[in-house]
Design a protein around this motif. Structure first.
Motif, short mmCIF file in Angstrom:
data_model
loop_
_atom_site.label_atom_id
_atom_site.label_comp_id
_atom_site.label_asym_id
_atom_site.label_seq_id
_atom_site.Cartn_x
_atom_site.Cartn_y
_atom_site.Cartn_z
N UNK A 422 0.84 -1.19 0.00
CA UNK A 422 0.00 0.00 0.00
C UNK A 422 0.88 1.25 0.00
N UNK A 423 0.27 2.38 -0.33
CA UNK A 423 1.04 3.62 -0.42
C UNK A 423 0.21 4.79 0.08
N UNK A 424 0.89 5.91 0.29
CA UNK A 424 0.21 7.14 0.68
C UNK A 424 1.00 8.32 0.11
N UNK A 425 0.38 9.51 0.16
CA UNK A 425 0.95 10.70 -0.47
C UNK A 425 0.90 11.85 0.52
N UNK A 426 2.02 12.59 0.64
CA UNK A 426 2.10 13.74 1.53
C UNK A 426 2.32 14.99 0.68
N UNK A 427 1.35 15.89 0.60
CA UNK A 427 1.50 17.08 -0.23
C UNK A 427 2.53 18.06 0.34
N UNK A 428 2.99 18.98 -0.49
CA UNK A 428 3.90 20.05 -0.05
C UNK A 428 3.24 20.84 1.07
N UNK A 429 4.01 21.11 2.13
CA UNK A 429 3.53 21.95 3.21
C UNK A 429 2.66 21.26 4.24
N UNK A 430 2.42 19.96 4.09
CA UNK A 430 1.54 19.24 5.02
C UNK A 430 2.34 18.67 6.19
N UNK A 431 1.90 18.94 7.40
CA UNK A 431 2.54 18.36 8.59
C UNK A 431 2.27 16.86 8.60
N UNK A 432 3.32 16.07 8.85
CA UNK A 432 3.17 14.62 8.77
C UNK A 432 4.17 13.92 9.69
N UNK A 433 3.95 12.61 9.86
CA UNK A 433 4.82 11.81 10.71
C UNK A 433 4.73 10.35 10.30
N UNK A 434 5.82 9.61 10.50
CA UNK A 434 5.89 8.18 10.18
C UNK A 434 6.37 7.44 11.41
N UNK A 435 5.70 6.32 11.72
CA UNK A 435 6.04 5.52 12.90
C UNK A 435 5.92 4.05 12.55
N UNK A 436 6.77 3.22 13.19
CA UNK A 436 6.68 1.77 13.06
C UNK A 436 6.07 1.21 14.35
N UNK A 437 4.79 0.85 14.34
CA UNK A 437 4.16 0.33 15.55
C UNK A 437 4.38 -1.16 15.75
N UNK A 438 5.02 -1.82 14.78
CA UNK A 438 5.16 -3.26 14.82
C UNK A 438 6.40 -3.75 15.53
N UNK A 439 6.65 -5.06 15.41
CA UNK A 439 7.79 -5.70 16.08
C UNK A 439 8.86 -6.13 15.07
N UNK A 440 8.65 -5.85 13.79
CA UNK A 440 9.65 -6.11 12.76
C UNK A 440 10.00 -4.79 12.09
N UNK A 441 11.18 -4.69 11.47
CA UNK A 441 11.53 -3.44 10.78
C UNK A 441 10.52 -3.08 9.70
N UNK A 442 10.27 -1.79 9.57
CA UNK A 442 9.41 -1.26 8.52
C UNK A 442 10.28 -0.84 7.34
N UNK A 443 10.02 -1.41 6.17
CA UNK A 443 10.77 -1.07 4.95
C UNK A 443 9.81 -0.37 4.00
N UNK A 444 10.24 0.79 3.50
CA UNK A 444 9.41 1.49 2.52
C UNK A 444 10.27 2.24 1.52
N UNK A 445 9.68 2.54 0.40
CA UNK A 445 10.31 3.36 -0.63
C UNK A 445 9.68 4.74 -0.58
N UNK A 446 10.53 5.76 -0.53
CA UNK A 446 10.05 7.15 -0.53
C UNK A 446 10.47 7.81 -1.83
N UNK A 447 9.51 8.37 -2.53
CA UNK A 447 9.79 9.13 -3.75
C UNK A 447 9.48 10.59 -3.48
N UNK A 448 10.52 11.42 -3.53
CA UNK A 448 10.36 12.85 -3.31
C UNK A 448 10.30 13.56 -4.66
#
Length: 472
Positions: A422-448
């Motif tokens: 799954x994916x999500x989008x953060x627009x310019x100027x939007x306050x945001x945060x990323x957290x790993x709530x799980x027990x295994x590492x979170x791996x993601x690809x970020x495209x800026x």
């Protein structure tokens, strides 16, 4: 009781391109699986010691904390130097911090980036040195020389002290080749290891005698500092007033209480790629090979492949080191000049002296996979339970695609989970945060994507790791 003090500052520029300013050699796995810092701490097991104090650069604090966590070392004190001022002021901070509750431990001063082949012999030398330190001696460890080395300072021994060690007659600078041969032939000279042992009070009294202004500045820096998470911070302005001087110049060369305990335990300061070749396991052609390497008709070389296949044909006495963003090829006799290359890279404003492509953060690591005009792609790994700062960007938008694990995402006043594929989008100027709530590492690809993609386009609003916040 002995309190180990591990000096983990420095940049290790002679081991570029593996060692970088923000990821220097003491935090790398150069001699086996543990890092050099972790090996230094493991060497203490079996000795009667307290939890160690680690002295490091402020920029390396989270790396130190993570490496201590990996080896389950608790209750350590991590002292942060706001600026580098060499070993004498750094040890002064450790001594003052050790005495804050009225205790007067014996300090065992170690460098985080040394290699010792035989830890048992090292521990034997420490036990001997403790006897002299208890007699208020300022003890150094002298390395039994194996050859006429011109890259080390030397210690000339004097009279015997209780069959444990020797009085120090003098410290001498790095000699030329002829002088080094004379030192070796005499049998009275040892390499200066840069390791020491003394009571905290004895060292502070020596500073009072020989460097009173430095001691005053260190006291002020510690008094005006404070604690932050697991870290002991000192006042930057006060500490900057300290002179940049080594413990050898500040104290050891001036005192009449200097003693030396010989150490013959397979020591190396790993000061160059040739040093790593010397201590490494060699094949039948004298090569030390790390990684994916094909060496054809190659002899007496050090070849390190970090990410790609490296092939050598018809060469000898070379150092070849490949990383994701740089390759070094040098003759083994010229590796001391690698630091000149690093100086040139820094002068030209290139990033390769500062960072690897992979950059470590307190929450995990990111790898800059690709970049071009108006875009950048990163692979991001977030440790279980870790959380990036609440932030926003003025010039870029971001797309996050989860590869594995589960991401807890906050965008504005909305909070939701993003799972694998799954994916999500953060627009310019939007306050945001990323957290790993799980027990295994979170791996993601970020495209800026956007008009400016620099790391300084991060407006940090909240942060659990004590990093600087930006005004809103």
């Amino acid at each position: 009781m002995i309190t180990p003090v591990v000096m983990a500052g420095g940049t290790g520029s002679r081991l570029w391109p593996l060692s970088r300013q923000l990821n220097p050699k003491q935090f790398l796995k150069l001699c086996g699986e543990p890092t050099l810092l972790q090996q230094t701490l493991a060497r203490l097991k079996g000795l009667d010691v307290t939890a160690p104090s680690i002295i490091c650069n402020n920029e390396h604090r989270f790396m130190v904390a993570e490496q201590l966590r990996q080896i389950d070392l608790k209750n350590s004190s991590i002292l942060l130097e706001p600026v580098g001022r060499n070993t004498a002021p750094a040890i002064a901070l450790a001594a003052l911090n050790a005495r804050k509750d009225g205790d007067d431990p014996i300090l065992l001063i170690l460098a985080a980036d040394h290699y010792i082949e035989n830890p048992n012999l090292f521990q034997d030398a420490v036990v001997k040195a403790k006897v002299l330190a208890e007699q208020s001696k300022l003890v150094t460890f002298g390395i039994l020389p194996k050859h006429a080395e011109t890259g080390y300072g030397y210690i000339q021994r004097g009279d015997t002290l209780s069959d444990i060690g020797f009085r120090v007659t003098r410290f001498v600078e790095k000699p030329d080749s002829g002088t080094a041969k004379q030192y070796l032939a005499s049998g009275d000279y040892y390499w200066n290891s840069g390791m020491f042992m003394f009571k905290a009070s004895v060292y502070l009294q020596a500073l009072e005698n020989f460097q009173p202004k430095m001691l005053k500045a260190c006291k002020k820096a510690l008094q005006q500092g404070g604690t932050d998470l697991d870290f002991v911070r000192v006042d930057a302005g006060a500490f900057s007033a300290c002179s940049d001087i080594s413990v050898d110049y500040a104290v050891m060369e001036k005192t009449d209480s200097a003693a030396m305990v010989p150490l013959d335990a397979g020591w190396s300061d790993i000061g160059s790629w040739t040093s790593l070749w010397e201590i490494g396991e060699k094949d039948e052609s004298g090569n030390v090979i790390k990684g994916d390497v094909l060496a054809h008709n190659t002899a007496n070389s050090f070849i390190y492949a970090d990410h790609k296949l490296v092939a050598t044909v018809g060469v000898e006495n070379l150092v070849v080191v490949e990383t994701t963003d740089a390759v070094l090829v040098a003759h083994k006799d010229s590796v001391q000049d690698v630091k000149k290359v690093v100086s040139a890279i820094k002068r030209d404003g290139r990033h390769e002296y500062m960072n690897h492509r992979e950059v470590y953060r307190p929450w995990g690591v990111y790898d800059s996979i690709d970049s071009g005009e108006r875009y950048q792609v990163k692979r991001i790994t977030v440790k279980p339970g870790a959380k990036l700062s609440v932030q926003m960007h003025h010039h870029r938008a971001e797309h996050w695609i989860v590869v594995s694990g589960t991401a807890k995402v906050t965008i504005g006043d909305k909070e939701f989970l993003v799972t694998e594929n799954q994916s999500t989008y953060i627009p310019v100027g939007q306050v945001h945060c990323l957290e790993n709530p799980g027990v295994i590492p979170l791996e993601l690809i970020e495209v800026q994507s956007g008009s400016y993609l620099g790391e300084d386009d991060i407006v940090r609003i909240k942060d659990r790791y004590g990093r600087r916040l930006d005004p809103q």
